[in-house]
Design a protein around this motif. Structure first.
Motif, PDB file in Angstrom:
ATOM      1  N   LYS A 300       0.868  -1.191   0.000  1.00 54.91           N
ATOM      2  CA  LYS A 300       0.000   0.000   0.000  1.00 54.91           C
ATOM      3  C   LYS A 300       0.902   1.237   0.000  1.00 54.91           C
ATOM      4  CE  LYS A 300      -4.019   2.004   2.362  1.00 54.91           C
ATOM      5  NZ  LYS A 300      -3.606   3.394   2.124  1.00 54.91           N
ATOM      6  N   ASP A 312      -6.187   5.913   8.668  1.00 54.08           N
ATOM      7  CA  ASP A 312      -5.816   4.823   7.777  1.00 54.08           C
ATOM      8  C   ASP A 312      -4.935   3.809   8.496  1.00 54.08           C
ATOM      9  OD1 ASP A 312      -5.724   3.472   5.332  1.00 54.08           O
ATOM     10  OD2 ASP A 312      -3.884   4.489   4.729  1.00 54.08           O
ATOM     11  N   TRP A 313      -3.960   4.308   9.270  1.00 57.45           N
ATOM     12  CA  TRP A 313      -3.080   3.403  10.035  1.00 57.45           C
ATOM     13  C   TRP A 313      -3.877   2.627  11.077  1.00 57.45           C
ATOM     14  CZ3 TRP A 313      -2.154   2.979  15.225  1.00 57.45           C
ATOM     15  CH2 TRP A 313      -1.109   2.114  15.604  1.00 57.45           C
ATOM     16  N   ARG A 316      -5.771  -0.218   9.596  1.00 62.62           N
ATOM     17  CA  ARG A 316      -4.915  -1.333   9.181  1.00 62.62           C
ATOM     18  C   ARG A 316      -4.307  -2.073  10.377  1.00 62.62           C
ATOM     19  NH1 ARG A 316      -0.597   0.236   6.891  1.00 62.62           N
ATOM     20  NH2 ARG A 316      -0.855   2.505   6.831  1.00 62.62           N
ATOM     21  N   SER A 389     -12.721  -3.256  10.191  1.00 66.51           N
ATOM     22  CA  SER A 389     -12.051  -2.070   9.662  1.00 66.51           C
ATOM     23  C   SER A 389     -12.772  -1.477   8.454  1.00 66.51           C
ATOM     24  CB  SER A 389     -10.599  -2.396   9.300  1.00 66.51           C
ATOM     25  OG  SER A 389     -10.540  -3.421   8.338  1.00 66.51           O
TER      26      SER A 389
END
Length: 434
Positions: A300, A312-313, A316, A389
Motif C-alpha cells: 500500500k 488509515d493506520w 490497518r 475495519s
C-alpha cells in the motif's frame, strides 16, 4: 523596465515556491537598527494567489539557464523576464518594511549565468541589508545548488533561514524532467548548512560573540505529482532528510501543470488532496512518533485520499483497538484518531484525579466523531459493535461528507499590490486534530 514592472513579474514568479516560513529565529534590534525577528514567528496573511504577504516574497530574477520541464521559469518558456539589481531589492525591502507592509524577506532566484554568479548577487543583497541598512528583520534565503561553499557559508551568517529545494523525489525524476541537475549538487549544500549550523552552536557555547549561522534552520520543497514516485518513496525521503540533515520542515507542493511537455503527466487539476495527506503524514513523523514504514508499505504505497493517514493506520492495525482511555499510555493515546498531542497530555493529567468518561473527553477537546470507534471509557464502547475495519472506514467517510459544509471558503488577504494577478484557487479545508 522600471522597478514596479519588475516587481509585478518577479513577485508573481515566486508564488510557486511554498517553502516560505518565518519562525525559529531571535534576532534583536540594535541601536540605530531597523526591525527584529522573534522566535515565536510572524503571523501570516495570504494573497489570493497563494503568496505570503508578511514576508516580501520575490525572485531576484526569472532568467534561468536550466530547462526543467516542470518549471514555469525554464529557459524554453516564452514569458516576460526581469532581473532586479541588489540595490533595488534592498530599497524595496526597507521601504516596504517602513510602511509596515512586511516583516521580513523571502528571497529566491532562478539561476542566471551560473550558480556562483547568482549566489553572489543574493549574498550582496543580504549583506547590504544587514551591514549598510542595519536591517534586523527576518530573512529567508534560497541557497543555489552548485554554488561554491564559501559563498553559501558567507550568506548563512547574514540570514535566519536557508533552504535548498530538492523538488523531485528521485534521481529518475531528475534525469527525466531536469537532466541539467543532479542529486549530489542539491544534497551537498544541505550537508554544508547542517555542518555549519552545528559548528555555530558549539562556538556560541564557548564564545558568545561569535555570529550565528542560519539560526532558524533549513527547509526544502518537494513537488508532488510531476513524476510517478509514490507516497511511500516521498515520505521515506522526508524521513531521511529530517534525520540526516536536521531539517526544520519539508514542504510539499502539488504539481501545477505549466506546460504540455510529453514527459509530464496530464492532470485536470493539481493533486491538492494528495499534498494534504503528505503534510498530515509529515506531522505524524515529526510529532507523533510514527515511522514512514508504519504508515505505508510496498503493498500500500499511497495514502487513502478519503481518510487522513492516522485513521488509515488505525484501520490497518484494528487489532490494537479499542484502547481503554483511562489506562493507555501516552504513546498509545497519540495513535488514537481524534486525539492530538495536547489532548493526550490533558488526558494523562486529568485521569490522575478521576476516571474519565465520554463527557469528560468532549470537554477536553477530543474529536469523538473519530475517536469513539477506537476507545473505551470505563470499559464502555460507544462505537460499533463489530470492530470491522472496512465497516468503520465506511462510517468515517460517510460522517466526513455528512458534516462537510456547503459554504464557500475564502482566504483573507491583508492587501494586494496587483489585483490583476489574482486567480481562483481550489481551497482544501484543513484543520482539526488527526
Amino acid at each position: 523596465m522600471n522597478v514596479l514592472e519588475k516587481l509585478k513579474i518577479l513577485s508573481d514568479a515566486a508564488k510557486y515556491d511554498v517553502s516560505c516560513s518565518s519562525s525559529g529565529s531571535n534576532r534583536r534590534n540594535k541601536k540605530g537598527g531597523l526591525g527584529e525577528a522573534s522566535v515565536s514567528g510572524i503571523c501570516h496573511s495570504w494573497s489570493d494567489d497563494g503568496r505570503c504577504i508578511s514576508l516580501f516574497k520575490i525572485l531576484f530574477t526569472n532568467y534561468c539557464i536550466y530547462d526543467c520541464a516542470y518549471c514555469v521559469n525554464r529557459y524554453s518558456n516564452d514569458l516576460s523576464r526581469a532581473m532586479f539589481t541588489p540595490e533595488e531589492v534592498v530599497d524595496l525591502t526597507i521601504n516596504f518594511y517602513k510602511r509596515n507592509y512586511i516583516e521580513g524577506l523571502f528571497l529566491s532566484s532562478a539561476v542566471y549565468r551560473n550558480p556562483n554568479y547568482t549566489m553572489e548577487q543574493l549574498l550582496q543583497i543580504v549583506k547590504k541589508l544587514r551591514e549598510e541598512e542595519n536591517f534586523n528583520g527576518y530573512i529567508h534565503l534560497k541557497a543555489i545548488p552548485g554554488a561554491d561553499k564559501e559563498i553559501i557559508e558567507k550568506a548563512g551568517t547574514y540570514v535566519d533561514r536557508m533552504s535548498v529545494n530538492i523538488e523531485l523525489p528521485s534521481n529518475e525524476g531528475l534525469k527525466l524532467l531536469a537532466p541539467q541537475k543532479n542529486k549530489e549538487s542539491i544534497i551537498k549544500p544541505m550537508g554544508l548548512i547542517k555542518t555549519k549550523m552545528i559548528q555555530s552552536v558549539e562556538e556560541r557555547k564557548k564564545f558568545r560573540a561569535s555570529p550565528k549561522f542560519v539560526p532558524a534552520g533549513q527547509t526544502t520543497q518537494l513537488i508532488v505529482g510531476a513524476t510517478g514516485d509514490n507516497d511511500l518513496k516521498i515520505l521515506k525521503l522526508s524521513e531521511g532528510l529530517y534525520k540526516g540533515y536536521n531539517l526544520k520542515r519539508v514542504y510539499y507542493s502539488a504539481y501545477v501543470p505549466v506546460s504540455a511537455n510529453p514527459k509530464l503527466p496530464v492532470l485536470k487539476s493539481p493533486p491538492l488532496v494528495r499534498e494534504n495527506r503528505l503534510y498530515q503524514a509529515d506531522w505524524l513523523l515529526r510529532f507523533y512518533g510514527y515511522n514512514a514504514d508504519e504508515l505505508l508499505d510496498n503493498s500500500k504505497p499511497n495514502f487513502d485520499l478519503e481518510l487522513d493517514p492516522k485513521c488509515d493506520w488505525a484501520l490497518r492495525n484494528i487489532h490494537l483497538f479499542p484502547v481503554e482511555i483511562n489506562r493507555a499510555d501516552y504513546d498509545m493515546l497519540l495513535r488514537v484518531p481524534g486525539i492530538g498531542v495536547k489532548s493526550a497530555m490533558r488526558i494523562i493529567s486529568s485521569r490522575k484525579f478521576s476516571s474519565l468518561d465520554f463527557y469528560d473527553l468532549k470537554k477536553l477537546g477530543i474529536v469523538l466523531k473519530r475517536a469513539r470507534y477506537f476507545i473505551t471509557c470505563k470499559g464502555k464502547h460507544y462505537g460499533l459493535k463489530n470492530m470491522n475495519s472496512e465497516y468503520i472506514r465506511n462510517k468515517l467517510v460517510i460522517d466526513k461528507y455528512k458534516n462537510e459544509p456547503n459554504t464557500d471558503i475564502e482566504q483573507l488577504s491583508m492587501f494586494s499590490l496587483y489585483p490583476s494577478l489574482t486567480m481562483e484557487d481550489n481551497i482544501i479545508k484543513i484543520g482539526g486534530q488527526f
